[in-house]
Design an enzyme around this catalytic site. Structure first.
Site, PDB file in Angstrom:
ATOM      1  N   GLN A 105       0.856  -1.101  -0.043  1.00 30.36           N
ATOM      2  CA  GLN A 105      -0.105  -0.103  -0.093  1.00 30.36           C
ATOM      3  C   GLN A 105       0.901   1.376  -0.128  1.00 30.36           C
ATOM      4  O   GLN A 105       0.309   2.239  -0.246  1.00 30.36           O
ATOM      5  CB  GLN A 105      -0.889   0.083   1.158  1.00 30.36           C
ATOM      6  CG  GLN A 105      -1.750  -1.140   1.391  1.00 30.36           C
ATOM      7  CD  GLN A 105      -2.320  -1.313   2.725  1.00 30.36           C
ATOM      8  OE1 GLN A 105      -3.526  -0.598   2.963  1.00 30.36           O
ATOM      9  NE2 GLN A 105      -1.862  -2.085   3.557  1.00 30.36           N
ATOM     10  N   ASP A 108       6.458   4.546  -1.393  1.00 30.94           N
ATOM     11  CA  ASP A 108       7.646   5.107  -1.422  1.00 30.94           C
ATOM     12  C   ASP A 108       8.815   4.521  -2.085  1.00 30.94           C
ATOM     13  O   ASP A 108       9.975   4.802  -1.964  1.00 30.94           O
ATOM     14  CB  ASP A 108       8.176   5.007   0.090  1.00 30.94           C
ATOM     15  CG  ASP A 108       8.057   3.762   0.898  1.00 30.94           C
ATOM     16  OD1 ASP A 108       8.339   2.922   0.076  1.00 30.94           O
ATOM     17  OD2 ASP A 108       7.665   3.466   2.095  1.00 30.94           O
ATOM     18  N   HIS A 123      -1.425   1.392  -4.577  1.00 38.52           N
ATOM     19  CA  HIS A 123      -2.022   2.807  -4.032  1.00 38.52           C
ATOM     20  C   HIS A 123      -1.016   3.721  -5.004  1.00 38.52           C
ATOM     21  O   HIS A 123      -1.048   4.889  -4.370  1.00 38.52           O
ATOM     22  CB  HIS A 123      -1.950   2.923  -2.672  1.00 38.52           C
ATOM     23  CG  HIS A 123      -3.034   2.420  -1.842  1.00 38.52           C
ATOM     24  ND1 HIS A 123      -2.988   2.284  -0.408  1.00 38.52           N
ATOM     25  CD2 HIS A 123      -4.121   1.700  -2.240  1.00 38.52           C
ATOM     26  CE1 HIS A 123      -4.033   1.471   0.087  1.00 38.52           C
ATOM     27  NE2 HIS A 123      -4.564   1.300  -0.973  1.00 38.52           N
ATOM     28  N   GLY A 215       3.001  -4.346   9.061  1.00 38.02           N
ATOM     29  CA  GLY A 215       2.707  -2.884   9.615  1.00 38.02           C
ATOM     30  C   GLY A 215       1.572  -2.343   8.561  1.00 38.02           C
ATOM     31  O   GLY A 215       1.635  -1.175   7.990  1.00 38.02           O
ATOM     32  N   THR A 216       0.494  -2.948   8.812  1.00 40.16           N
ATOM     33  CA  THR A 216      -0.745  -2.135   8.185  1.00 40.16           C
ATOM     34  C   THR A 216      -1.938  -2.475   9.323  1.00 40.16           C
ATOM     35  O   THR A 216      -1.988  -3.295   9.870  1.00 40.16           O
ATOM     36  CB  THR A 216      -1.236  -2.798   6.878  1.00 40.16           C
ATOM     37  OG1 THR A 216      -2.416  -2.069   6.560  1.00 40.16           O
ATOM     38  CG2 THR A 216      -1.350  -4.373   6.862  1.00 40.16           C
ATOM     39  N   SER A 217      -2.622  -1.236   9.270  1.00 37.13           N
ATOM     40  CA  SER A 217      -3.787  -1.314  10.495  1.00 37.13           C
ATOM     41  C   SER A 217      -4.887  -2.083   9.842  1.00 37.13           C
ATOM     42  O   SER A 217      -5.823  -2.063  10.791  1.00 37.13           O
ATOM     43  CB  SER A 217      -4.108   0.249  10.775  1.00 37.13           C
ATOM     44  OG  SER A 217      -4.302   0.920   9.625  1.00 37.13           O
ATOM     45  N   PRO A 242       3.446  -3.940  15.881  1.00 34.14           N
ATOM     46  CA  PRO A 242       3.757  -3.712  17.300  1.00 34.14           C
ATOM     47  C   PRO A 242       2.339  -3.902  18.060  1.00 34.14           C
ATOM     48  O   PRO A 242       2.170  -4.377  19.097  1.00 34.14           O
ATOM     49  CB  PRO A 242       4.196  -2.304  17.367  1.00 34.14           C
ATOM     50  CG  PRO A 242       4.820  -1.903  16.065  1.00 34.14           C
ATOM     51  CD  PRO A 242       3.839  -2.824  15.088  1.00 34.14           C
ATOM     52  N   GLN A 243       1.112  -3.557  17.358  1.00 36.37           N
ATOM     53  CA  GLN A 243      -0.112  -3.289  17.862  1.00 36.37           C
ATOM     54  C   GLN A 243      -0.486  -4.978  17.580  1.00 36.37           C
ATOM     55  O   GLN A 243      -0.651  -5.519  16.610  1.00 36.37           O
ATOM     56  CB  GLN A 243      -1.009  -2.507  17.249  1.00 36.37           C
ATOM     57  CG  GLN A 243      -0.348  -0.836  17.276  1.00 36.37           C
ATOM     58  CD  GLN A 243      -0.233  -0.646  18.755  1.00 36.37           C
ATOM     59  OE1 GLN A 243      -1.204  -0.834  19.723  1.00 36.37           O
ATOM     60  NE2 GLN A 243       0.783   0.009  19.154  1.00 36.37           N
ATOM     61  N   ALA A 254       8.821  -4.370  12.232  1.00 33.62           N
ATOM     62  CA  ALA A 254       9.087  -5.095  11.304  1.00 33.62           C
ATOM     63  C   ALA A 254      10.637  -5.414  11.163  1.00 33.62           C
ATOM     64  O   ALA A 254      10.952  -6.456  10.736  1.00 33.62           O
ATOM     65  CB  ALA A 254       8.671  -4.537  10.112  1.00 33.62           C
TER      66      ALA A 254
HETATM   67  P1  NAD Z   1      -1.416   2.838   8.908  1.00 24.86           P
HETATM   68  O1  NAD Z   1      -0.903   4.186   9.044  1.00 24.86           O
HETATM   69  O2  NAD Z   1      -2.971   2.803   8.939  1.00 24.86           O
HETATM   70  O3  NAD Z   1      -1.033   1.623  10.042  1.00 24.86           O
HETATM   71  C1  NAD Z   1       0.419   1.466  10.249  1.00 24.86           C
HETATM   72  C2  NAD Z   1       0.365   0.289  11.230  1.00 24.86           C
HETATM   73  O4  NAD Z   1       1.968  -0.004  11.230  1.00 24.86           O
HETATM   74  C3  NAD Z   1      -0.091   0.131  12.460  1.00 24.86           C
HETATM   75  O5  NAD Z   1      -0.848  -0.679  12.486  1.00 24.86           O
HETATM   76  C4  NAD Z   1       1.186   0.184  13.199  1.00 24.86           C
HETATM   77  O6  NAD Z   1       0.989  -0.505  14.691  1.00 24.86           O
HETATM   78  C5  NAD Z   1       2.266  -0.438  12.475  1.00 24.86           C
HETATM   79  N1  NAD Z   1       3.606  -0.007  12.756  1.00 24.86           N
HETATM   80  C6  NAD Z   1       4.165   0.816  13.435  1.00 24.86           C
HETATM   81  N2  NAD Z   1       5.447   1.014  13.479  1.00 24.86           N
HETATM   82  C7  NAD Z   1       5.711  -0.214  12.877  1.00 24.86           C
HETATM   83  C8  NAD Z   1       7.136  -1.135  12.792  1.00 24.86           C
HETATM   84  N3  NAD Z   1       8.314  -0.233  13.170  1.00 24.86           N
HETATM   85  N4  NAD Z   1       6.736  -2.236  12.197  1.00 24.86           N
HETATM   86  C9  NAD Z   1       5.906  -2.874  11.853  1.00 24.86           C
HETATM   87  N5  NAD Z   1       4.560  -2.371  11.930  1.00 24.86           N
HETATM   88  C10 NAD Z   1       4.607  -0.915  12.518  1.00 24.86           C
HETATM   89  O7  NAD Z   1      -0.920   2.452   7.584  1.00 24.86           O
HETATM   90  P2  NAD Z   1      -1.471   1.658   6.439  1.00 24.86           P
HETATM   91  O8  NAD Z   1      -2.552   0.442   7.054  1.00 24.86           O
HETATM   92  O9  NAD Z   1      -0.722   1.291   5.484  1.00 24.86           O
HETATM   93  O10 NAD Z   1      -2.832   2.469   5.760  1.00 24.86           O
HETATM   94  C11 NAD Z   1      -2.517   4.063   5.662  1.00 24.86           C
HETATM   95  C12 NAD Z   1      -2.474   4.484   4.228  1.00 24.86           C
HETATM   96  O11 NAD Z   1      -1.373   5.561   3.820  1.00 24.86           O
HETATM   97  C13 NAD Z   1      -2.019   3.461   3.240  1.00 24.86           C
HETATM   98  O12 NAD Z   1      -2.451   3.612   2.008  1.00 24.86           O
HETATM   99  C14 NAD Z   1      -0.257   3.610   3.304  1.00 24.86           C
HETATM  100  O13 NAD Z   1       0.540   3.136   2.382  1.00 24.86           O
HETATM  101  C15 NAD Z   1      -0.268   5.134   2.977  1.00 24.86           C
HETATM  102  N6  NAD Z   1       0.745   5.534   3.720  1.00 24.86           N
HETATM  103  C16 NAD Z   1       2.028   5.350   3.065  1.00 24.86           C
HETATM  104  C17 NAD Z   1       3.549   5.617   3.492  1.00 24.86           C
HETATM  105  C18 NAD Z   1       4.386   5.199   2.776  1.00 24.86           C
HETATM  106  O14 NAD Z   1       4.342   5.031   1.731  1.00 24.86           O
HETATM  107  N7  NAD Z   1       5.483   4.726   3.539  1.00 24.86           N
HETATM  108  C19 NAD Z   1       3.284   6.238   4.870  1.00 24.86           C
HETATM  109  C20 NAD Z   1       2.121   6.780   5.365  1.00 24.86           C
HETATM  110  C21 NAD Z   1       1.015   6.300   4.860  1.00 24.86           C
END
Ligand code: NAD
Length: 268
Positions: A105, A108, A123, A215-217, A242-243, A254
């Site tokens: 999703q 980056d 996405h 790492g997805t909620s 972590p959750q 991760a």
């Molecule tokens: P989210 O923000 O809803 O959830 C993030 C999840 O990652 C949470 O469950 C949290 O507990 C977990 N987390 C936090 N630190 C972690 C770690 N070190 N290791 C493993 N897990 C960890 O993210 P989502 O479910 O991906 O949904 C948000 C939307 O926004 C998606 O489309 C996402 O890809 C996008 N987004 C993308 C980026 C990116 O490209 N890096 C950054 C922010 C949001």
């Protein structure tokens, strides 16, 4: 970490034939890219109705350009500066042991940077500009180009340059076709998911025997349906976060959990 879950995960991976790794913002958190839900109320500062739809962005550009610039700066600067982390590297390593599809999703580009070959960006990608009609990629940014844009945005947000001067810089730095034929390759709220990435992701999930969700909620649909689809067709689903997550959950960051899992499953 629950020892039973760890054993289930190691055995599932050792015996797998086809793996899907489904990732969200958490997999890039250790690369310095904040997740939207953890980033100190990102969605409170930048409400989705104003910042997560194309109409909302256009309206905000006209009414609150500095706030829009601040939002874009918050999105692109961490991605511009990011390097892949131990979790992306471990995922790429799984791909060297087993046929693996990464369904992300994230926007980056860090899975590709870590060497994963089969990556489906459902996405889109912050690094790409596409043709609206054909969906073809018309430009792919280097991270340094995003850094230059972030510098321009920061100067405008700080009041060190005018909006006009920012717009002139952006015209050079972000090669959009100003007649509206090009746009960032991003899937915003209400958009259909990227194709053919989404269809290929659904097929990969139907064909896999192990899905590792990292790492997805699970709050963003329809992406969040994939783990349940994998469970329904008999695959083992492992979640790393972590959750708490229902089912086989490996608790932790991760960048720590995945390298340890790869070591236990494959010995290196
Ligand atoms: P989210 O923000 O809803 O959830 C993030 C999840 O990652 C949470 O469950 C949290 O507990 C977990 N987390 C936090 N630190 C972690 C770690 N070190 N290791 C493993 N897990 C960890 O993210 P989502 O479910 O991906 O949904 C948000 C939307 O926004 C998606 O489309 C996402 O890809 C996008 N987004 C993308 C980026 C990116 O490209 N890096 C950054 C922010 C949001």
């Amino acid at each position: 970490m629950d020892t039973d879950h760890r054993i289930i995960a190691v055995l599932a991976l050792r015996n797998a034939h086809r793996v899907v790794i489904f990732t969200g913002a958490g997999v890039s958190a250790e690369s310095g890219i904040p997740t939207f839900r953890d980033a100190g109320g990102f969605w409170t500062r930048f409400p989705p109705e104003k910042f997560a739809t194309w109409d909302g962005l256009l309206r905000t550009a006209l009414t609150h350009p500095r706030l829009l610039a601040e939002f874009v700066l918050n999105v692109i600067e961490p991605v511009a500066q990011a390097h892949f982390n131990a979790a992306h590297a471990a995922i790429s390593q799984i791909g060297r042991h087993l046929p693996t599809t990464v369904v992300t999703q994230n926007i980056d580009g860090l899975h590709q940077a870590a060497g994963s070959a089969d990556v489906l960006e459902i996405h889109g990608s912050l690094l790409e500009v596409i043709d609206v009609g054909s969906g073809d990629i018309v430009h792919r940014f280097q991270r340094e180009e995003l850094t230059a844009m972030a510098t321009s945005l920061r100067r405008y947000v700080a009041g060190e340059q005018s909006l006009l001067s920012l717009l002139m810089q952006m015209r050079r730095q972000y090669p959009l076709d100003w007649r509206g034929r090009h746009r960032p390759n991003l899937v915003l709220f209400g958009d259909a998911l990227g194709e053919p990435a989404w269809s290929r992701a659904c097929t990969a999930v139907e064909d896999c025997d192990v899905l590792i969700s990292v790492g997805t909620s699970g709050a963003v649909y329809p992406a969040a349906l994939l783990p349940a689809r994998a469970t329904n067709q008999g695959a083992t689903v492992i979640s790393i976060d972590p959750q708490p997550v229902a089912g086989c959950w490996l608790q932790g960051a991760a960048g720590e959990v995945l390298p340890a899992l790869v070591l236990d499953a494959f010995g290196h």
